[in-house]
Scaffold this motif. Structure first.
Motif, PDB file in Angstrom:
ATOM      1  N   LYS A   1       0.803  -1.228   0.000  1.00  0.00           N
ATOM      2  CA  LYS A   1       0.000   0.000   0.000  1.00  0.00           C
ATOM      3  C   LYS A   1       0.833   1.274   0.000  1.00  0.00           C
ATOM      4  CE  LYS A   1      -4.235  -1.675   2.226  1.00  0.00           C
ATOM      5  NZ  LYS A   1      -5.182  -1.432   3.351  1.00  0.00           N
ATOM      6  N   TYR A   2       2.102   1.171   0.411  1.00  0.00           N
ATOM      7  CA  TYR A   2       2.892   2.390   0.594  1.00  0.00           C
ATOM      8  C   TYR A   2       4.334   2.205   0.144  1.00  0.00           C
ATOM      9  CZ  TYR A   2      -0.934   3.163   3.911  1.00  0.00           C
ATOM     10  OH  TYR A   2      -2.170   3.282   4.488  1.00  0.00           O
ATOM     11  N   THR A   3       4.922   3.290  -0.329  1.00  0.00           N
ATOM     12  CA  THR A   3       6.372   3.420  -0.344  1.00  0.00           C
ATOM     13  C   THR A   3       6.701   4.319   0.841  1.00  0.00           C
ATOM     14  OG1 THR A   3       6.247   5.327  -1.844  1.00  0.00           O
ATOM     15  CG2 THR A   3       6.547   3.139  -2.838  1.00  0.00           C
ATOM     16  N   TRP A   4       7.959   4.356   1.269  1.00  0.00           N
ATOM     17  CA  TRP A   4       8.207   4.995   2.548  1.00  0.00           C
ATOM     18  C   TRP A   4       9.654   5.439   2.721  1.00  0.00           C
ATOM     19  CZ3 TRP A   4       7.799  -0.115   1.509  1.00  0.00           C
ATOM     20  CH2 TRP A   4       8.909  -0.907   1.801  1.00  0.00           C
ATOM     21  N   THR A   5       9.820   6.352   3.665  1.00  0.00           N
ATOM     22  CA  THR A   5      11.109   6.657   4.276  1.00  0.00           C
ATOM     23  C   THR A   5      10.856   6.681   5.773  1.00  0.00           C
ATOM     24  OG1 THR A   5      10.686   9.050   4.100  1.00  0.00           O
ATOM     25  CG2 THR A   5      11.995   8.020   2.352  1.00  0.00           C
TER      26      THR A   5
ATOM     27  N   MET B   1      11.216   8.123  19.415  1.00  0.00           N
ATOM     28  CA  MET B   1      10.033   8.162  18.560  1.00  0.00           C
ATOM     29  C   MET B   1      10.419   7.654  17.175  1.00  0.00           C
ATOM     30  SD  MET B   1       7.369  11.324  17.860  1.00  0.00           S
ATOM     31  CE  MET B   1       8.609  12.496  17.261  1.00  0.00           C
ATOM     32  N   VAL B   2       9.692   6.654  16.698  1.00  0.00           N
ATOM     33  CA  VAL B   2       9.903   6.113  15.356  1.00  0.00           C
ATOM     34  C   VAL B   2       8.894   6.766  14.421  1.00  0.00           C
ATOM     35  CG1 VAL B   2       9.853   4.031  13.921  1.00  0.00           C
ATOM     36  CG2 VAL B   2      10.788   3.927  16.242  1.00  0.00           C
ATOM     37  N   LEU B   3       9.378   7.266  13.286  1.00  0.00           N
ATOM     38  CA  LEU B   3       8.532   7.994  12.340  1.00  0.00           C
ATOM     39  C   LEU B   3       8.654   7.390  10.946  1.00  0.00           C
ATOM     40  CD1 LEU B   3      10.586  10.321  13.932  1.00  0.00           C
ATOM     41  CD2 LEU B   3       8.562  11.668  13.404  1.00  0.00           C
ATOM     42  N   ALA B   4       7.598   7.545  10.160  1.00  0.00           N
ATOM     43  CA  ALA B   4       7.640   7.122   8.759  1.00  0.00           C
ATOM     44  C   ALA B   4       6.817   8.090   7.913  1.00  0.00           C
ATOM     45  CB  ALA B   4       7.105   5.706   8.605  1.00  0.00           C
ATOM     46  N   ARG B   5       7.348   8.401   6.750  1.00  0.00           N
ATOM     47  CA  ARG B   5       6.597   9.174   5.756  1.00  0.00           C
ATOM     48  C   ARG B   5       6.119   8.183   4.699  1.00  0.00           C
ATOM     49  NH1 ARG B   5       8.301  12.779   0.874  1.00  0.00           N
ATOM     50  NH2 ARG B   5       6.665  14.386   0.810  1.00  0.00           N
ATOM     51  N   LEU B   6       4.822   7.935   4.695  1.00  0.00           N
ATOM     52  CA  LEU B   6       4.241   6.938   3.808  1.00  0.00           C
ATOM     53  C   LEU B   6       3.627   7.611   2.586  1.00  0.00           C
ATOM     54  CD1 LEU B   6       2.386   4.749   6.478  1.00  0.00           C
ATOM     55  CD2 LEU B   6       4.749   4.541   5.664  1.00  0.00           C
ATOM     56  N   LYS B   7       3.824   6.995   1.437  1.00  0.00           N
ATOM     57  CA  LYS B   7       3.214   7.481   0.198  1.00  0.00           C
ATOM     58  C   LYS B   7       2.303   6.392  -0.346  1.00  0.00           C
ATOM     59  CE  LYS B   7       4.229   9.252  -4.446  1.00  0.00           C
ATOM     60  NZ  LYS B   7       5.296   9.568  -5.434  1.00  0.00           N
ATOM     61  N   SER B   8       1.032   6.710  -0.484  1.00  0.00           N
ATOM     62  CA  SER B   8       0.060   5.740  -0.971  1.00  0.00           C
ATOM     63  C   SER B   8       0.373   5.342  -2.410  1.00  0.00           C
ATOM     64  CB  SER B   8      -1.352   6.324  -0.892  1.00  0.00           C
ATOM     65  OG  SER B   8      -2.273   5.490  -1.565  1.00  0.00           O
ATOM     66  N   THR B   9       0.466   4.040  -2.656  1.00  0.00           N
ATOM     67  CA  THR B   9       0.705   3.569  -4.019  1.00  0.00           C
ATOM     68  C   THR B   9      -0.544   3.734  -4.882  1.00  0.00           C
ATOM     69  OG1 THR B   9       0.125   1.321  -3.310  1.00  0.00           O
ATOM     70  CG2 THR B   9       2.464   1.905  -3.322  1.00  0.00           C
TER      71      THR B   9
END
Length: 228
Positions: free
Chosen positions: A118-122, A151-159
């Motif tokens: 569902k996502y690509t991410w950094t 704190m764990v973070l992620a920038r998700l991009k919807s595919t």
């Protein structure tokens, strides 16, 4: 929790799995009395796995707290087999999704996972105590500077849509015994929200986790209202 961004609804699940080293029959005598052995990791793990599997089935972005080495490998295997990406607290320079120094086996961490399809991410992480200003000598700032809170973070991009969404998780310190404690906890909450907002700029952002707060506290109001 369902966060709406650009018309897309994203399900979230946050769950404190209760670290095995913190659960004993002495601490939870009623549980042990009702179900003998219920405080042991062997009995608890299938239940924890069941909760996580239900979140995976829903396609949720999942945040877990109090993850210890004992269960980290099992969780990572479960997520991998389910088509999920998982990242959690790192305390060394390992490239592993979860890394603990050998001397820190009982140490707890947080984990963030999302469906790979569902996502690509950094992703990244930050220890909130490093964001506390050193210019203020007050007791609450000193208390806040001396408590690790990664704190764990992620920038998700919807595919599917190309929309971006920031998500972060942490486990706030259990500070409540006096006013200095409460103010130190408020500092951590403020900095977590501020840092997430700084990174996200105008993109949607969600902070989930175990905040160790009561709904009547000012710190809770700060989090609920998204103030930063």
């Amino acid at each position: 929790v369902c966060a709406h961004g650009n018309g897309v609804c994203v399900p979230f699940v946050t769950y404190n799995v209760l670290a095995p080293s913190l659960i004993s029959k002495d601490w939870f005598p009623k549980s042990e009395e009702n179900v003998p052995g219920s405080t042991t990791p062997e009995v608890r793990w299938p239940k924890v796995r069941g909760y996580v599997e239900s979140a995976i089935k829903a396609g949720a972005v999942i945040a877990l707290q109090e993850v210890q080495r004992m269960w980290a490998d099992r969780l990572l295997k479960l997520f991998e087999e389910s088509g999920y990406v998982a990242q959690c607290t790192k305390r060394d320079k390992s490239t592993s999704p979860c890394a603990f120094r050998q001397s820190e086996a009982p140490v707890m961490g947080v984990l963030l996972a999302w469906p790979k399809a569902k996502y690509t991410w950094t992703e990244s992480q930050v220890d909130i105590k490093t964001l506390v200003p050193h210019s203020d000598p007050s007791a609450e700032y000193a208390r806040a500077r001396n408590r690790e809170n990664i704190m764990v973070l992620a920038r998700l991009k919807s595919t599917a849509t190309g929309a971006f969404l920031w998500v972060a998780t942490c486990h706030m310190p259990l500070f409540y015994k006096n006013d200095v404690d409460k103010r130190a906890q408020a500092i951590h909450m403020y900095l977590a929200l501020s840092f997430l907002r700084y990174l996200a700029t105008s993109e949607p952002a969600v902070l989930v986790g175990d905040f160790n707060l009561q709904p009547t506290t000012p710190q809770y109001a700060m989090a609920a209202e998204g103030y930063a």
